[in-house]
Motif scaffolding. Structure first.
Motif, PDB file in Angstrom:
ATOM      1  N   HIS A   1       0.882  -1.257  -0.024  1.00  0.00           N
ATOM      2  CA  HIS A   1       0.086  -0.042  -0.084  1.00  0.00           C
ATOM      3  C   HIS A   1       0.934   1.241  -0.008  1.00  0.00           C
ATOM      4  CE1 HIS A   1      -2.752  -3.094   2.198  1.00  0.00           C
ATOM      5  NE2 HIS A   1      -3.355  -2.491   1.106  1.00  0.00           N
TER       6      HIS A   1
ATOM      7  N   ALA B   1       1.471   4.486  -2.694  1.00  0.00           N
ATOM      8  CA  ALA B   1       1.131   6.149  -2.410  1.00  0.00           C
ATOM      9  C   ALA B   1       2.402   6.757  -3.044  1.00  0.00           C
ATOM     10  CB  ALA B   1       0.935   6.117  -0.943  1.00  0.00           C
TER      11      ALA B   1
ATOM     12  N   GLU C   1       2.111   7.250  -6.745  1.00  0.00           N
ATOM     13  CA  GLU C   1       1.071   8.212  -7.166  1.00  0.00           C
ATOM     14  C   GLU C   1       1.666   9.434  -6.892  1.00  0.00           C
ATOM     15  OE1 GLU C   1      -1.934   9.402  -4.096  1.00  0.00           O
ATOM     16  OE2 GLU C   1      -3.384   9.315  -5.399  1.00  0.00           O
TER      17      GLU C   1
ATOM     18  N   LEU D   1      -5.595   4.585  -9.398  1.00  0.00           N
ATOM     19  CA  LEU D   1      -5.825   3.449  -8.626  1.00  0.00           C
ATOM     20  C   LEU D   1      -7.266   3.169  -8.127  1.00  0.00           C
ATOM     21  CD1 LEU D   1      -4.588   1.535  -6.644  1.00  0.00           C
ATOM     22  CD2 LEU D   1      -4.383   3.177  -4.692  1.00  0.00           C
TER      23      LEU D   1
ATOM     24  N   HIS E   1      -5.526   1.610   1.297  1.00  0.00           N
ATOM     25  CA  HIS E   1      -4.703   2.487   0.356  1.00  0.00           C
ATOM     26  C   HIS E   1      -4.867   4.138   0.957  1.00  0.00           C
ATOM     27  CE1 HIS E   1      -4.118  -0.183  -2.790  1.00  0.00           C
ATOM     28  NE2 HIS E   1      -5.287  -0.694  -3.013  1.00  0.00           N
ATOM     29  N   GLU E   2      -5.858   4.193   1.493  1.00  0.00           N
ATOM     30  CA  GLU E   2      -5.866   5.838   1.893  1.00  0.00           C
ATOM     31  C   GLU E   2      -5.103   5.946   3.166  1.00  0.00           C
ATOM     32  OE1 GLU E   2      -9.993   5.218  -0.149  1.00  0.00           O
ATOM     33  OE2 GLU E   2      -8.395   4.093   0.817  1.00  0.00           O
TER      34      GLU E   2
ATOM     35  N   SER F   1      -2.269   7.076  -0.057  1.00  0.00           N
ATOM     36  CA  SER F   1      -2.980   7.239  -1.595  1.00  0.00           C
ATOM     37  C   SER F   1      -4.155   8.496  -1.373  1.00  0.00           C
ATOM     38  CB  SER F   1      -3.394   5.860  -2.166  1.00  0.00           C
ATOM     39  OG  SER F   1      -2.459   5.143  -2.319  1.00  0.00           O
TER      40      SER F   1
ATOM     41  N   VAL G   1      -8.443   7.170  -4.676  1.00  0.00           N
ATOM     42  CA  VAL G   1      -8.712   5.801  -4.732  1.00  0.00           C
ATOM     43  C   VAL G   1      -9.944   5.643  -5.307  1.00  0.00           C
ATOM     44  CG1 VAL G   1      -8.636   3.663  -3.180  1.00  0.00           C
ATOM     45  CG2 VAL G   1      -7.074   5.365  -2.735  1.00  0.00           C
TER      46      VAL G   1
END
Ligand code: APR
Ligand code: ZN
Length: 235
Positions: free
Chosen positions: A69, A73, A76, A88, A97-98, A102, A105
């Protein structure tokens, strides 16, 4: 490569302790998806379905993002810094992910940490358990709240944005997904039809493995950082 389309599945969250669906010990090996992940199943037994998602919501909140994950990030930010873009798209309903950093998403199967009221059709960030009595914070109706996730037979979210992003990509990468569920499983064929190179990063070959030009088998926490390093630093 400046525009990369990444599709993630349950395998990217496996090393964060969140189970997958179709591995030997996966959710669908232990539970019946038709009873737990369909509108009909929810209508037939909302208490059972709330309990299933309450457990998954607690597990997701207790889990931590893993190096895969975190690497996405970095990807990105790195692509944006050179005028490119990471799109993504995740099938996952967790927020790892957040939480790894990231910022954009696309949750095509919804989000476990959101709830939707079927009376006023509003969705709300939701971290606690849901029950058949939970009142909607917007309209006050009780018994109308459900997890804001896409069940089998329901339309996934953001399909137009996903198709547009796929058409503009220079590279399509699928990470930790078995290629068993459409439309996500069809994106690799779409990418090939657009002449886009395709790469799979997964533990075991996916159902649609034959469609990928390249496959790297291994744990996402190792294969994804190595891939990102290659893209960002030509390693
Ligand atoms: N690293 C990389 N890949 C892994 C790892 C790992 N540590 N562990 C498992 N995998 C791979 C498996 O080899 C498998 O290909 O992740 C994939 C998990 O497949 P599924 O359990 O089918 O999960 P997914 O593809 O995300 O399922 C798609 O099906 O039930 C629906 O809505 C649900 O979004 C889900 C969709
Ligand atoms: Zn409401």
């Amino acid at each position: 490569m400046t525009n990369i389309f990444v599709l993630t599945g349950a395998g990217i969250s496996a090393e964060s302790g969140l189970g997958t669906f179709r591995d030997t010990d996966g959710a669908w090996a232990r539970f019946d998806p038709m009873r737990l992940a369909t509108p009909e199943g929810f209508a037939a037994d909302p208490v059972l379905v709330h309990d299933f998602y309450n457990h998954r919501r607690r597990d997701a909140r207790a889990a931590a993002p893993n190096p895969a994950h975190a690497a996405l990030a970095r990807l990105e930010a790195g692509l944006a810094a050179r005028g490119g873009r990471l799109f993504l798209c995740t099938q996952n309903i967790d927020d790892l992910h957040e939480r790894a950093g990231s910022r954009h998403v696309v949750h095509m199967h919804g989000a476990l940490l959101k709830a939707r009221c079927t009376a006023c059709v509003t969705d709300t960030v939701w971290h606690e358990d849901l029950t058949v009595e939970t009142p909607c914070p917007h309209c006050g109706h009780s018994g109308e709240m459900r997890p804001d996730v896409v069940w089998f037979g329901e339309m996934p979210h953001h399909l137009e944005a996903i198709d547009e992003a796929l058409a503009e990509a220079d590279l399509f990468v699928a990470i930790g997904t078995s290629g068993a569920v459409y439309p996500a499983a069809g994106y690799v064929a779409q990418a090939r039809a657009f002449g886009i190179p395709t790469l799979a990063l997964t533990l075991e070959a996916a159902d649609n493995a034959g469609l990928f030009e390249a496959t790297r088998l291994g744990r996402a926490s190792e294969t994804v950082p190595a891939f990102v390093e290659e893209v960002l630093n030509g390693a």
